[in-house]
Design an enzyme around this catalytic site. Sequence first.
Site, mmCIF file in Angstrom:
data_model
loop_
_atom_site.group_PDB
_atom_site.id
_atom_site.type_symbol
_atom_site.label_atom_id
_atom_site.label_comp_id
_atom_site.label_asym_id
_atom_site.label_seq_id
_atom_site.Cartn_x
_atom_site.Cartn_y
_atom_site.Cartn_z
ATOM 1 N N LEU A 95 0.885 -1.171 0.000
ATOM 2 C CA LEU A 95 0.000 0.000 0.000
ATOM 3 C C LEU A 95 0.919 1.216 0.000
ATOM 4 C CD1 LEU A 95 -2.739 -0.906 2.675
ATOM 5 C CD2 LEU A 95 -2.952 -0.985 0.183
ATOM 6 N N ASP A 96 0.479 2.300 -0.651
ATOM 7 C CA ASP A 96 1.278 3.525 -0.668
ATOM 8 C C ASP A 96 1.431 4.067 0.752
ATOM 9 O OD1 ASP A 96 0.871 3.331 -3.381
ATOM 10 O OD2 ASP A 96 -0.726 4.837 -3.387
ATOM 11 N N GLN A 97 2.423 4.899 0.924
ATOM 12 C CA GLN A 97 2.646 5.562 2.211
ATOM 13 C C GLN A 97 1.379 6.281 2.680
ATOM 14 O OE1 GLN A 97 6.050 8.141 2.036
ATOM 15 N NE2 GLN A 97 6.377 7.961 4.243
ATOM 16 N N ARG B 68 -5.421 5.354 -7.425
ATOM 17 C CA ARG B 68 -5.200 6.807 -7.627
ATOM 18 C C ARG B 68 -5.135 7.128 -9.118
ATOM 19 N NH1 ARG B 68 -3.607 8.678 -2.455
ATOM 20 N NH2 ARG B 68 -2.947 6.921 -1.178
#
Length: 235
Positions: free
Chosen positions: A103-105, A194
Amino acid sequence: MRRLDQLLSNLGYCSRREARGWINQEMVKIKGVLARDADQRCNESDVTVEDQPLDNPDGLLLILNKPLGHVCSHDIGEGARVYDLLPERWQRRNPIVTSVGRLDQDTTGLILLTDQSMLVHKLTSPKHKVPKVYRATLDKEVNEAERNAMVILFASGNLLLSGETEPCLKAELKWLTGTAAELTIIEGRYHQVRRMFASQGYTVTALHRTRFGSLELGELALGTWRLLPLNQSFT
Ligand code: URA
């Protein structure tokens, strides 16, 4: 059967050299009898340290509710890591505990962590098509006509993201409000959610994963984790 010092070191208890000290200090037993040598062969389930059975000797699988700002990379140069939220001993294990996908930051929510490399391969393989559910909040209101058009486009299997040659696989989009939606995808491309919304002119301002296959995050608080059985089903 494994060497006692190697077993203790692989489970993150101590170094192999320290294991010799622990054995000399009579802290380690095998089948209830004081261990004699660091190179003694033993079964994980027979060993105790200070009369306590070994900590999850067969492996680890856990579900974590990832908080904002933590990265799934192991690189300490990238900031706080999801692994920093685990007990220290688990951070010293070999094989290492790693995330199943990333998962992204700036994304929160459900992430699986495990030391079972076969499971990582299986669950991240495009062959397995595990559905992942995300709740996305957008930077601005989407009108009804655009919302409907996006549902159809995302479900079509024709959405081509910039820089890619293969369109995204069919995805299910459900609008919760004019600025929030639940999106189910069965692949895991770089920044996929996103980028899917960006392709339509919207910026995702908050992203949270609620489900991975049949597994739901439920009431697990941000930053906390729970052990799962190693044979957990995701279908
Ligand atoms: N899609 C994204 O854009 N980010 C994530 O962290 C996961 C899916």
